[in-house]
Design an enzyme around this catalytic site. Structure first.
Site, short mmCIF file in Angstrom:
data_model
loop_
_atom_site.label_atom_id
_atom_site.label_comp_id
_atom_site.label_asym_id
_atom_site.label_seq_id
_atom_site.Cartn_x
_atom_site.Cartn_y
_atom_site.Cartn_z
N ASP A 11 0.83 -1.20 0.00
CA ASP A 11 0.00 0.00 0.00
C ASP A 11 0.86 1.25 0.00
O ASP A 11 0.89 2.01 0.98
CB ASP A 11 -0.94 0.00 1.22
N ASP A 61 -7.01 -5.05 -4.78
CA ASP A 61 -7.92 -4.99 -3.64
C ASP A 61 -8.91 -3.84 -3.84
O ASP A 61 -8.87 -2.84 -3.15
CB ASP A 61 -7.05 -4.80 -2.38
N LYS A 96 -12.33 -3.79 -3.71
CA LYS A 96 -13.54 -3.76 -2.87
C LYS A 96 -14.71 -3.08 -3.58
O LYS A 96 -15.28 -2.10 -3.10
CB LYS A 96 -13.27 -3.07 -1.53
N ASN A 141 -24.26 -3.25 -13.11
CA ASN A 141 -23.87 -2.50 -14.30
C ASN A 141 -22.69 -1.57 -14.03
O ASN A 141 -21.76 -1.47 -14.84
CB ASN A 141 -25.07 -1.70 -14.82
O1 6AU Z 1 -1.29 -5.31 7.02
P1 6AU Z 1 -1.87 -3.92 6.88
O2 6AU Z 1 -2.74 -3.55 8.05
O3 6AU Z 1 -0.84 -2.88 6.59
O4 6AU Z 1 -2.78 -3.94 5.57
C1 6AU Z 1 -3.89 -4.76 5.44
C2 6AU Z 1 -4.42 -4.70 4.03
C3 6AU Z 1 -4.90 -3.33 3.58
C4 6AU Z 1 -6.40 -3.40 3.70
O5 6AU Z 1 -7.05 -2.64 2.70
C5 6AU Z 1 -6.71 -4.88 3.52
O6 6AU Z 1 -5.55 -5.58 3.92
N1 6AU Z 1 -7.86 -5.40 4.29
C6 6AU Z 1 -8.92 -6.11 3.66
C7 6AU Z 1 -8.84 -6.67 2.33
C8 6AU Z 1 -7.65 -7.31 1.85
O7 6AU Z 1 -9.83 -6.77 1.64
C9 6AU Z 1 -10.07 -6.41 4.37
C10 6AU Z 1 -10.12 -6.20 5.76
O8 6AU Z 1 -11.07 -6.58 6.43
N2 6AU Z 1 -9.03 -5.63 6.36
C11 6AU Z 1 -7.91 -5.24 5.67
O9 6AU Z 1 -6.95 -4.76 6.29
O10 6AU Z 1 -4.51 -3.16 2.23
#
Ligand code: 6AU
Length: 278
Positions: free
Chosen positions: A39, A95, A97, A103
């Site tokens: 990220d 990712d 989401k 559509n």
């Molecule tokens: O290990 P981190 O906390 O630096 O990053 C976690 C990554 C981030 C979030 O957007 C994602 O995982 N994430 C997601 C995903 C992958 O869909 C869902 C969620 O419930 N929690 C979460 O952290 O890029």
């Protein structure tokens, strides 16, 4: 459940979707259940982190991106990412989401600046719109052999994705096994929300789990961490997603990043071996 005790390689035949097969085969071959979540906001940092981690260990299964946070994006970045994935044999998970009507998500997935479906093997969606979102995304992704994960649960404190919402998400996936290959969740979902008449004993979904950290319990914005062992062995998840635990706060410290990736990879694989041999 049966999938919990099976090797990744022995689960390939449980899926018809080519991305699910590719993921399980790659896991078996590389002996890794680690997805690195990168990220960062600079395209050069993104490429540098992939280059730092991928060739050195060759273990990373996935790179997970948030392509819309890149400040200096242009489509040549995608060409570079595709080249790296071929060179080092890994899978992309954008990712995104998605969360809109069918559509709209079909257009967001296929078009715009990022053309996600053209390069990302895997993406994810919130089940909140109902089956419409799967219809929309699969109309684009299925012909390309892509796969989708539904967010059945979230890692954050106070998440609303619990109880019947989670059960409905699993039912939606069950009806669309050709495209929905699993979940973002905190635990295995086998049999969740199924009726008594339904036989779900052979059911298999891939569980990718975020909120993994060895050195911290969370962040200041509600993220919650647990260890790879808790996730893979304790809760039956299949793939750990690790972001800041690997690249920390200094995305330029390439040696540290590679060492941290190795550490999470080793922990994740040990937890899996403990699970299948238990
Ligand atoms: O290990 P981190 O906390 O630096 O990053 C976690 C990554 C981030 C979030 O957007 C994602 O995982 N994430 C997601 C995903 C992958 O869909 C869902 C969620 O419930 N929690 C979460 O952290 O890029």
């Amino acid at each position: 459940s049966s999938a919990y005790k099976k090797t990744y390689g022995n689960r390939v035949s449980n899926f018809s979707n080519p991305t699910a097969k590719l993921i399980l085969e790659t896991m078996e071959r590389k002996k890794s259940n680690l997805a690195v979540s990168v990220d960062v906001t600079d395209a050069n940092d993104l490429l540098a982190i992939i280059e730092a981690v991928a060739p050195y260990h060759s273990h990373e299964l996935f790179f997970k991106t948030h392509i819309d946070i890149i400040q200096n994006f242009d489509f040549s970045l995608i060409e570079k990412l595709q080249h790296l994935s071929q060179k080092y044999d890994f899978v992309y998970f954008e990712d995104r989401k998605f969360a809109d009507i069918g559509n709209t998500v079909a257009l967001q997935y296929s078009s715009g600046v990022y053309k996600i479906a053209s390069w990302s093997h895997l993406t994810n969606a919130h089940p909140v719109p109902g089956l419409s979102i799967i219809k929309g995304l699969s109309s684009v992704g299925l012909p390309l052999g892509r796969g989708l994960l539904l967010l059945a649960e979230m890692s954050t404190k106070g998440s609303l994705a619990v109880g019947t919402y989670t059960e409905e998400a699993v039912r939606m996936a069950r009806q669309n096994r050709d495209f929905v290959i699993g979940f973002i969740a905190q635990k295995r979902m086998d049999g969740v929300g199924s009726s008594e008449e339904e036989d779900t004993s052979d059911e298999d979904f891939l569980i990718l789990t975020p909120g993994i950290g060895l050195d911290a319990k969370g962040d200041s914005m509600g993220q919650q961490y647990r260890t790879p062992r808790e996730a893979i062995f304790g809760s039956g998840c299949d793939i750990i997603i690790v972001g800041r635990g690997i690249y920390g706060t200094d995305s330029k410290a390439v040696d540290t990043i590679a060492a941290q990736a190795e550490r999470y990879m080793a922990e994740g694989w040990a937890a899996y071996l403990a699970r299948i041999n238990n």
